[in-house]
Design a protein around this motif. Structure first.
Motif, PDB file in Angstrom:
ATOM      1  N   LEU A  90       0.897  -1.202   0.086  1.00 26.87           N
ATOM      2  CA  LEU A  90       0.128  -0.003   0.130  1.00 26.87           C
ATOM      3  C   LEU A  90       1.081   1.292  -0.076  1.00 26.87           C
ATOM      4  O   LEU A  90       0.632   2.271  -0.903  1.00 26.87           O
ATOM      5  N   PHE A  91       2.019   1.163   0.728  1.00 31.90           N
ATOM      6  CA  PHE A  91       2.890   2.495   0.950  1.00 31.90           C
ATOM      7  C   PHE A  91       3.391   2.644  -0.444  1.00 31.90           C
ATOM      8  O   PHE A  91       3.558   3.826  -0.949  1.00 31.90           O
ATOM      9  N   SER A  92       3.998   1.602  -1.109  1.00 32.62           N
ATOM     10  CA  SER A  92       4.544   1.637  -2.435  1.00 32.62           C
ATOM     11  C   SER A  92       3.605   2.176  -3.642  1.00 32.62           C
ATOM     12  O   SER A  92       3.958   2.876  -4.325  1.00 32.62           O
ATOM     13  N   GLY A  93       2.424   1.788  -3.472  1.00 34.35           N
ATOM     14  CA  GLY A  93       1.294   2.171  -4.407  1.00 34.35           C
ATOM     15  C   GLY A  93       0.943   3.852  -4.174  1.00 34.35           C
ATOM     16  O   GLY A  93       0.838   4.316  -5.130  1.00 34.35           O
ATOM     17  N   ILE A  94       1.179   4.265  -2.773  1.00 34.08           N
ATOM     18  CA  ILE A  94       0.923   5.638  -2.654  1.00 34.08           C
ATOM     19  C   ILE A  94       2.018   6.491  -3.177  1.00 34.08           C
ATOM     20  O   ILE A  94       1.682   7.366  -3.741  1.00 34.08           O
ATOM     21  N   VAL A  95       3.164   5.607  -2.884  1.00 36.41           N
ATOM     22  CA  VAL A  95       4.405   6.740  -3.401  1.00 36.41           C
ATOM     23  C   VAL A  95       4.223   6.676  -5.044  1.00 36.41           C
ATOM     24  O   VAL A  95       4.857   7.634  -5.535  1.00 36.41           O
TER      25      VAL A  95
END
Length: 138
Positions: free
Chosen positions: A30-35
């Motif tokens: 999820l964090f990588s998707g937001i980034v």
């Protein structure tokens, strides 16, 4: 180029998780998707429609994982959704084909040379990492 290295780093972390624990951290995905979305807003390498279309193969794998009751890892589907967000449909399909090819070659040698079990599960994300590394190199 920064997007490529963020994705490569995420796939590297997920590879280690998949080998050790046979699961991945949804928080990291999820964090990588937001980034990835933030980087898209900054650099706009592809349209939002290309990003959404790129996620379709991952959605398909995720649905297959649900239908097969986990025979196909749903985490693999999530990671392919993530790679589609970064790569778009065409490159994500190429990555998927390359990853499955590498995993198939490994499985063949695992069963024939090392006498592994036919229905033994092997982690897919390391082959995704290797496939993406090859794509970046080529």
């Amino acid at each position: 180029m920064i997007q490529a290295y963020v994705l490569l780093g995420t796939l590297g972390v997920h590879s280690v998780e998949d080998i050790r624990e046979k699961k991945i951290s949804v928080t990291i995905t999820l964090f990588s998707g937001i980034v990835g979305i933030i980087l898209h807003l900054l650099f706009q390498n592809q349209s939002i429609y290309a990003m959404l279309a790129g996620m379709l193969p991952g959605i398909g794998i995720f649905i297959l994982g649900r239908l097969t009751k986990g025979k196909i890892g749903m985490g693999d589907g999530l990671v392919f959704m993530l790679t589609g967000l970064y790569l778009g449909l065409e490159d994500n399909c190429m990555l998927m084909a390359l990853s499955f090819l590498l995993a198939g070659i490994f499985a063949f040698f695992w069963v024939t040379i090392r006498h592994g079990k036919k229905n033994e599960k092997i982690p897919l994300i390391p082959f995704l990492f290797a496939g993406y590394s090859l794509m970046m190199w080529i």
